[in-house]
Design a protein around this motif. Structure first.
Motif, short mmCIF file in Angstrom:
data_model
loop_
_atom_site.label_atom_id
_atom_site.label_comp_id
_atom_site.label_asym_id
_atom_site.label_seq_id
_atom_site.Cartn_x
_atom_site.Cartn_y
_atom_site.Cartn_z
N GLU A 110 1.63 -15.00 11.51
CA GLU A 110 2.17 -15.94 10.54
C GLU A 110 1.37 -17.24 10.59
N VAL A 111 1.10 -17.80 9.43
CA VAL A 111 0.39 -19.07 9.32
C VAL A 111 1.15 -19.98 8.37
N THR A 130 2.80 -14.46 5.88
CA THR A 130 3.06 -13.56 7.01
C THR A 130 2.53 -12.18 6.68
N SER A 131 2.03 -11.53 7.70
CA SER A 131 1.59 -10.15 7.55
C SER A 131 2.01 -9.41 8.81
N GLU A 132 2.31 -8.13 8.67
CA GLU A 132 2.74 -7.35 9.83
C GLU A 132 2.29 -5.91 9.69
N ARG A 133 2.18 -5.28 10.85
CA ARG A 133 1.77 -3.88 10.87
C ARG A 133 2.35 -3.20 12.11
N ALA A 134 2.78 -1.98 11.94
CA ALA A 134 3.30 -1.20 13.06
C ALA A 134 2.20 -0.32 13.63
N PHE A 135 2.27 -0.09 14.95
CA PHE A 135 1.34 0.87 15.54
C PHE A 135 2.02 1.61 16.69
N VAL A 136 1.57 2.83 16.89
CA VAL A 136 2.15 3.70 17.92
C VAL A 136 1.38 3.48 19.22
N PHE A 137 2.15 3.27 20.29
CA PHE A 137 1.57 3.07 21.61
C PHE A 137 1.42 4.43 22.29
N ALA A 149 -4.35 -2.83 19.28
CA ALA A 149 -3.48 -3.98 18.98
C ALA A 149 -4.31 -5.21 18.64
N ASN A 150 -5.38 -5.44 19.39
CA ASN A 150 -6.26 -6.58 19.11
C ASN A 150 -6.95 -6.43 17.76
N TYR A 151 -7.39 -5.21 17.45
CA TYR A 151 -8.02 -4.94 16.16
C TYR A 151 -7.04 -5.19 15.02
N ILE A 152 -5.80 -4.73 15.18
CA ILE A 152 -4.77 -4.94 14.15
C ILE A 152 -4.51 -6.43 13.97
N ARG A 153 -4.42 -7.18 15.07
CA ARG A 153 -4.19 -8.62 15.00
C ARG A 153 -5.33 -9.31 14.22
N ASP A 154 -6.56 -8.92 14.50
CA ASP A 154 -7.71 -9.49 13.78
C ASP A 154 -7.63 -9.17 12.29
N GLU A 155 -7.25 -7.94 11.96
CA GLU A 155 -7.12 -7.55 10.55
C GLU A 155 -6.01 -8.32 9.86
N LEU A 156 -4.92 -8.55 10.56
CA LEU A 156 -3.83 -9.35 9.99
C LEU A 156 -4.29 -10.77 9.70
N GLU A 157 -5.10 -11.33 10.60
CA GLU A 157 -5.63 -12.68 10.37
C GLU A 157 -6.52 -12.70 9.12
N ARG A 158 -7.33 -11.67 8.94
CA ARG A 158 -8.19 -11.59 7.75
C ARG A 158 -7.34 -11.46 6.48
N GLU A 159 -6.27 -10.68 6.57
CA GLU A 159 -5.35 -10.53 5.44
C GLU A 159 -4.74 -11.88 5.06
N LEU A 160 -4.38 -12.66 6.08
CA LEU A 160 -3.76 -13.96 5.82
C LEU A 160 -4.75 -14.94 5.18
N VAL A 161 -6.02 -14.82 5.51
CA VAL A 161 -7.03 -15.65 4.84
C VAL A 161 -7.02 -15.35 3.35
N THR A 162 -6.95 -14.08 2.99
CA THR A 162 -6.90 -13.69 1.58
C THR A 162 -5.66 -14.28 0.92
N LEU A 163 -4.52 -14.21 1.60
CA LEU A 163 -3.28 -14.76 1.03
C LEU A 163 -3.36 -16.27 0.86
N VAL A 164 -3.95 -16.97 1.83
CA VAL A 164 -4.12 -18.42 1.73
C VAL A 164 -5.04 -18.76 0.56
N MET A 165 -6.12 -18.02 0.43
CA MET A 165 -7.06 -18.28 -0.67
C MET A 165 -6.38 -18.04 -2.02
N MET A 166 -5.53 -17.04 -2.09
CA MET A 166 -4.80 -16.77 -3.35
C MET A 166 -3.86 -17.92 -3.67
#
Length: 173
Positions: A110-111, A130-137, A149-166
């Motif tokens: 969340e930003v 806010t962006s969220e994603r589920a993953f199986v452990f 989990a780290n990869y998903i977190r990085d992708e969520l941050e990139r998604e939020l950049v797109t939302l901020v730009m929009m």
């Protein structure tokens, strides 16, 4: 007999139709991905707050620079201040097995941000994306699960950049 063969005049008609469709796309609001207008006040922008080494801030800087926005190191030199109020990441358990060990997690990012112009004028009030994603452990691959989990977190941050730009481009219209 070739069914795909066009009559001599129909090629010209097809070309004219194609050109008309291409010219009408911007009129209906269609834009190529990444080609958005930004508010004119953001011509020279200072990014305040946020972790400067996070994927979110790095990608945000790149997105702004790719739209010809000059980023400066002090707010005094800026025509706008993009204030990143908070960046939060959370990881919650979604499901557990019979022994109580986590099987599935939900990762949220969340930003909160706002945009202010010269004279501390509010251009865009505080916004939360806010962006969220589920993953199986997979308990047999602990290191791989943590990397995922780290990869998903990085992708969520990139998604939020797109939302901020929009959100920023919405006030330019």
């Amino acid at each position: 007999m070739n069914c795909l063969r066009l009559l001599p005049g129909s090629r010209l008609i097809l070309l004219i139709l194609l050109v008309l469709v291409a010219l009408s796309l911007p009129g209906c609001g269609f834009h190529l991905r990444g080609s958005v207008d930004m508010p004119s006040q953001m011509e020279i922008t200072f990014i305040q707050g946020g972790n400067p080494y996070s994927v979110f801030i790095i990608e945000l800087r790149q997105a702004l620079e790719s739209r010809n926005i000059e980023l400066v190191t002090t707010s005094e030199d800026a025509t706008a201040v993009l204030h990143v109020i908070s960046q939060r990441s959370d990881r919650r358990t979604l499901s557990v097995d019979l022994t109580g060990k986590s099987l599935e997690f939900l990762i949220q990012y969340e930003v909160e941000f706002e945009l202010r112009g010269e004279g501390d004028e509010v251009i865009l009030p505080v916004q939360k994306v806010t962006s969220e994603r589920a993953f199986v452990f997979v308990k047999t691959d602990v290191l791989g699960a943590e990397r995922e989990a780290n990869y998903i977190r990085d992708e969520l941050e990139r998604e939020l950049v797109t939302l901020v730009m929009m959100r920023l481009s919405a006030i330019a219209s």
